[in-house]
Design a protein around this motif. Structure first.
Motif, PDB file in Angstrom:
ATOM      1  N   ALA A 153       0.832  -1.206   0.000  1.00 54.33           N
ATOM      2  CA  ALA A 153       0.000   0.000   0.000  1.00 54.33           C
ATOM      3  C   ALA A 153       0.863   1.251   0.000  1.00 54.33           C
ATOM      4  O   ALA A 153       0.466   2.294  -0.524  1.00 54.33           O
ATOM      5  N   ASP A 154       2.094   1.163   0.559  1.00 53.47           N
ATOM      6  CA  ASP A 154       2.959   2.342   0.608  1.00 53.47           C
ATOM      7  C   ASP A 154       3.398   2.792  -0.778  1.00 53.47           C
ATOM      8  O   ASP A 154       3.876   3.907  -0.957  1.00 53.47           O
ATOM      9  N   ASP A 155       3.284   1.896  -1.755  1.00 51.34           N
ATOM     10  CA  ASP A 155       3.724   2.241  -3.113  1.00 51.34           C
ATOM     11  C   ASP A 155       2.698   3.076  -3.870  1.00 51.34           C
ATOM     12  O   ASP A 155       2.958   3.509  -4.977  1.00 51.34           O
ATOM     13  N   ILE A 156       1.512   3.219  -3.308  1.00 51.24           N
ATOM     14  CA  ILE A 156       0.472   3.995  -3.995  1.00 51.24           C
ATOM     15  C   ILE A 156       0.165   5.233  -3.165  1.00 51.24           C
ATOM     16  O   ILE A 156      -0.231   5.119  -2.010  1.00 51.24           O
ATOM     17  N   ARG A 157       0.352   6.389  -3.759  1.00 48.67           N
ATOM     18  CA  ARG A 157       0.104   7.637  -3.033  1.00 48.67           C
ATOM     19  C   ARG A 157      -1.385   7.991  -3.114  1.00 48.67           C
ATOM     20  O   ARG A 157      -1.941   8.064  -4.216  1.00 48.67           O
ATOM     21  N   PRO A 158      -2.059   8.174  -1.966  1.00 47.08           N
ATOM     22  CA  PRO A 158      -3.475   8.573  -2.028  1.00 47.08           C
ATOM     23  C   PRO A 158      -3.625   9.923  -2.732  1.00 47.08           C
ATOM     24  O   PRO A 158      -2.764  10.783  -2.601  1.00 47.08           O
ATOM     25  N   ARG A 159      -4.723  10.059  -3.458  1.00 46.34           N
ATOM     26  CA  ARG A 159      -4.977  11.310  -4.180  1.00 46.34           C
ATOM     27  C   ARG A 159      -6.388  11.796  -3.879  1.00 46.34           C
ATOM     28  O   ARG A 159      -7.271  11.009  -3.547  1.00 46.34           O
ATOM     29  N   LYS A 160      -6.575  13.109  -4.023  1.00 48.21           N
ATOM     30  CA  LYS A 160      -7.920  13.677  -3.903  1.00 48.21           C
ATOM     31  C   LYS A 160      -8.478  13.837  -5.304  1.00 48.21           C
ATOM     32  O   LYS A 160      -7.828  14.430  -6.166  1.00 48.21           O
ATOM     33  N   LEU A 161      -9.679  13.286  -5.505  1.00 47.51           N
ATOM     34  CA  LEU A 161     -10.270  13.324  -6.842  1.00 47.51           C
ATOM     35  C   LEU A 161     -11.758  13.652  -6.756  1.00 47.51           C
ATOM     36  O   LEU A 161     -12.434  13.240  -5.810  1.00 47.51           O
ATOM     37  N   PRO A 162     -12.263  14.366  -7.745  1.00 49.96           N
ATOM     38  CA  PRO A 162     -13.715  14.493  -7.849  1.00 49.96           C
ATOM     39  C   PRO A 162     -14.268  13.235  -8.513  1.00 49.96           C
ATOM     40  O   PRO A 162     -13.521  12.490  -9.162  1.00 49.96           O
ATOM     41  N   CYS A 163     -15.536  12.983  -8.340  1.00 55.62           N
ATOM     42  CA  CYS A 163     -16.142  11.846  -9.038  1.00 55.62           C
ATOM     43  C   CYS A 163     -17.617  12.157  -9.273  1.00 55.62           C
ATOM     44  O   CYS A 163     -18.208  12.992  -8.582  1.00 55.62           O
ATOM     45  N   ARG A 164     -18.175  11.464 -10.244  1.00 52.08           N
ATOM     46  CA  ARG A 164     -19.587  11.634 -10.541  1.00 52.08           C
ATOM     47  C   ARG A 164     -20.292  10.319 -10.239  1.00 52.08           C
ATOM     48  O   ARG A 164     -19.746   9.244 -10.516  1.00 52.08           O
ATOM     49  N   VAL A 165     -21.471  10.398  -9.670  1.00 52.75           N
ATOM     50  CA  VAL A 165     -22.248   9.177  -9.427  1.00 52.75           C
ATOM     51  C   VAL A 165     -22.825   8.731 -10.770  1.00 52.75           C
ATOM     52  O   VAL A 165     -23.739   9.360 -11.301  1.00 52.75           O
ATOM     53  N   GLU A 166     -22.257   7.690 -11.315  1.00 52.99           N
ATOM     54  CA  GLU A 166     -22.677   7.237 -12.650  1.00 52.99           C
ATOM     55  C   GLU A 166     -24.034   6.538 -12.570  1.00 52.99           C
ATOM     56  O   GLU A 166     -24.902   6.760 -13.378  1.00 52.99           O
ATOM     57  N   LEU A 221     -19.182  14.334  -6.217  1.00 54.15           N
ATOM     58  CA  LEU A 221     -18.649  14.177  -4.870  1.00 54.15           C
ATOM     59  C   LEU A 221     -17.131  14.268  -4.959  1.00 54.15           C
ATOM     60  O   LEU A 221     -16.564  14.258  -6.061  1.00 54.15           O
ATOM     61  N   ARG A 222     -16.462  14.337  -3.819  1.00 57.10           N
ATOM     62  CA  ARG A 222     -14.999  14.315  -3.799  1.00 57.10           C
ATOM     63  C   ARG A 222     -14.553  13.238  -2.835  1.00 57.10           C
ATOM     64  O   ARG A 222     -15.198  12.999  -1.805  1.00 57.10           O
ATOM     65  N   PHE A 223     -13.454  12.587  -3.180  1.00 55.43           N
ATOM     66  CA  PHE A 223     -12.922  11.579  -2.269  1.00 55.43           C
ATOM     67  C   PHE A 223     -11.408  11.634  -2.272  1.00 55.43           C
ATOM     68  O   PHE A 223     -10.783  12.255  -3.143  1.00 55.43           O
ATOM     69  N   GLU A 224     -10.835  10.971  -1.279  1.00 53.92           N
ATOM     70  CA  GLU A 224      -9.384  10.790  -1.232  1.00 53.92           C
ATOM     71  C   GLU A 224      -9.114   9.303  -1.048  1.00 53.92           C
ATOM     72  O   GLU A 224      -9.819   8.610  -0.318  1.00 53.92           O
ATOM     73  N   GLY A 225      -8.098   8.803  -1.704  1.00 52.29           N
ATOM     74  CA  GLY A 225      -7.761   7.393  -1.541  1.00 52.29           C
ATOM     75  C   GLY A 225      -6.746   6.953  -2.566  1.00 52.29           C
ATOM     76  O   GLY A 225      -6.299   7.764  -3.380  1.00 52.29           O
ATOM     77  N   PRO A 226      -6.353   5.713  -2.587  1.00 48.95           N
ATOM     78  CA  PRO A 226      -6.861   4.662  -1.713  1.00 48.95           C
ATOM     79  C   PRO A 226      -6.109   4.636  -0.390  1.00 48.95           C
ATOM     80  O   PRO A 226      -4.997   5.147  -0.284  1.00 48.95           O
ATOM     81  N   PHE A 227      -6.743   4.033   0.605  1.00 54.07           N
ATOM     82  CA  PHE A 227      -6.141   3.899   1.922  1.00 54.07           C
ATOM     83  C   PHE A 227      -6.245   2.443   2.382  1.00 54.07           C
ATOM     84  O   PHE A 227      -7.078   1.681   1.893  1.00 54.07           O
ATOM     85  N   GLY A 228      -5.455   2.133   3.407  1.00 47.49           N
ATOM     86  CA  GLY A 228      -5.654   0.869   4.114  1.00 47.49           C
ATOM     87  C   GLY A 228      -4.645  -0.197   3.777  1.00 47.49           C
ATOM     88  O   GLY A 228      -4.095  -0.256   2.665  1.00 47.49           O
ATOM     89  N   THR A 229      -4.397  -1.023   4.769  1.00 47.81           N
ATOM     90  CA  THR A 229      -3.451  -2.138   4.603  1.00 47.81           C
ATOM     91  C   THR A 229      -4.191  -3.472   4.519  1.00 47.81           C
ATOM     92  O   THR A 229      -3.581  -4.526   4.602  1.00 47.81           O
ATOM     93  N   PHE A 230      -5.509  -3.398   4.367  1.00 51.28           N
ATOM     94  CA  PHE A 230      -6.303  -4.623   4.204  1.00 51.28           C
ATOM     95  C   PHE A 230      -6.346  -4.929   2.710  1.00 51.28           C
ATOM     96  O   PHE A 230      -7.202  -4.436   1.973  1.00 51.28           O
ATOM     97  N   PHE A 231      -5.362  -5.672   2.242  1.00 46.51           N
ATOM     98  CA  PHE A 231      -5.335  -6.055   0.834  1.00 46.51           C
ATOM     99  C   PHE A 231      -4.759  -7.453   0.732  1.00 46.51           C
ATOM    100  O   PHE A 231      -4.095  -7.948   1.652  1.00 46.51           O
TER     101      PHE A 231
END
Ligand code: FES
Length: 343
Positions: free
Chosen positions: A95-108, A188-198
């Motif tokens: 998970a440390d290899d992926i930097r979380p980002r803030k992104l907008p998104c649309r509810v498709e 909407l806006r979100f930030e991710g990905p997060f978490g070590t549950f993979f």
């Protein structure tokens, strides 16, 4: 026609079909290379071609300069192999290899999966894709710096839309907003990905997965990832819910069990209702696991769901020999925050 590709820094090898992007082929073989836009504009997938030759059917992509191309740099989301290749690129291993980002998104789109579970499909802007590991989550960014976390239910290889399973929390203002006010095409806006549950793919151990309620979501992502990449370690999934109507998408794990010899599925109801006509397992889901696997010392265990389920299972599984280093969990916090407010 296909070509061999060798990743120099890890010695991993895979084949790429003629006309197929090198990144797509790597992902198809379960090798996770860094990417973001998959459109040639962000540069995240850049690596080096140390042997062989690549080309770009639509011309040199915007994020690759002439000078970079001249020294062998390549954008693997766009590059097509013209010969066998040896490349240098950083593989995503944790998970440390992926930097979380803030992104907008649309509810498709949205659909109702159960009386209290709704599925959202989110689309990120045209030139952005969210890279994540199966099992990770995103945070919706709400007013007043508040956040609400939801696991991604789609697998990483199927990333055109992001899939979330949202359970309605009694008196929860944000989930109430999702159930009562949110409309398709909302932003909407979100930030991710997060978490070590993979999913840890480098372990040879058989796997037990335990989901409680919408804890099915990250497990669905992991399982679809595992099936897609031909991971054939034995996997037994227990899904614990109250009553039969809480088993949303119930035909999905049943179908997986028919299609994959190494996969088993056991639903467990804690409070079946009179009309459920249930002949299957009942009681607490972790107790069903222990009944079937009294010695857990040789297993990798993944579990996601409400905190009481996680806590009870952690204690019981330790008594039954589970090595804590092989226990991975995501404790869903359904806490109600009356101040929740959608952004
Ligand atoms: Fe953005 Fe390749 S992923 S340029």
């Amino acid at each position: 026609m296909s070509y061999r590709v060798r990743i120099e820094n890890t010695q991993h090898e895979f084949t790429v079909e003629e006309g197929e992007a090198v990144l797509s082929a790597a992902l198809r073989h379960g090798l996770i290379l860094p990417y973001s836009c998959r459109g040639g504009t962000c540069g995240t997938c850049m690596g080096k071609v140390v042997e062989g030759r690549v080309s770009y059917p639509d011309g040199r992509p915007p994020a690759l300069s002439e000078a970079e191309e001249a020294v062998g740099q390549a954008l693997f989301c766009q590059a097509r192999a013209d010969t066998d290749l040896a490349i240098e690129v950083r593989e995503v291993r944790s998970a440390d290899d992926i930097r979380p980002r803030k992104l907008p998104c649309r509810v498709e789109r949205m659909d109702t999966l159960a009386h209290d579970v709704r599925r959202l499909w989110l689309r990120t802007p045209g030139n952005e894709r969210l890279q994540f590991l199966p099992g990770q989550y995103i945070d919706f960014l709400l007013r007043g710096n508040r956040r609400r976390s939801f696991s991604l239910a789609n697998p990483p290889h199927d990333d055109e839309l992001l899939e979330l399973h949202v359970r309605q929390v009694p008196d929860g203002r944000f989930t109430g907003y999702i159930f009562e006010e949110l409309k398709e095409r909302a932003l909407l806006r979100f930030e991710g990905p997060f978490g070590t549950f993979f999913l840890r793919e480098d372990s040879p151990r058989p796997i037990l997965m335990i989901g409680g309620g919408t804890g099915f979501a990250p497990i669905k992502s992991m399982l679809e990832h595992a099936f897609h990449h031909g991971i054939d370690r034995p996997i037994h999934f227990y899904w614990g819910v109250r009553a039969r109507h809480d088993l949303y998408l119930a035909d999905l794990p049943e179908r997986w069990a028919r299609e994959h010899a190494s996969f088993r599925y056991t639903p467990v109801l804690s409070e079946p209702r009179a009309g459920d006509r249930w002949n299957g397992r009942t009681g607490f889901v972790h107790e069903a696991v222990i009944e079937d696997y009294p010695d857990l010392s040789g297993y990798d265990v993944y579990m996601s769901g409400p905190p009481p389920m996680i806590e009870a299972a952690k204690t019981a599984f330790a008594i039954h020999g589970l090595d804590p280093g092989h226990l991975y969990f995501d404790s869903f916090d359904f806490a109600v925050d009356p101040e929740d407010d959608p952004a």
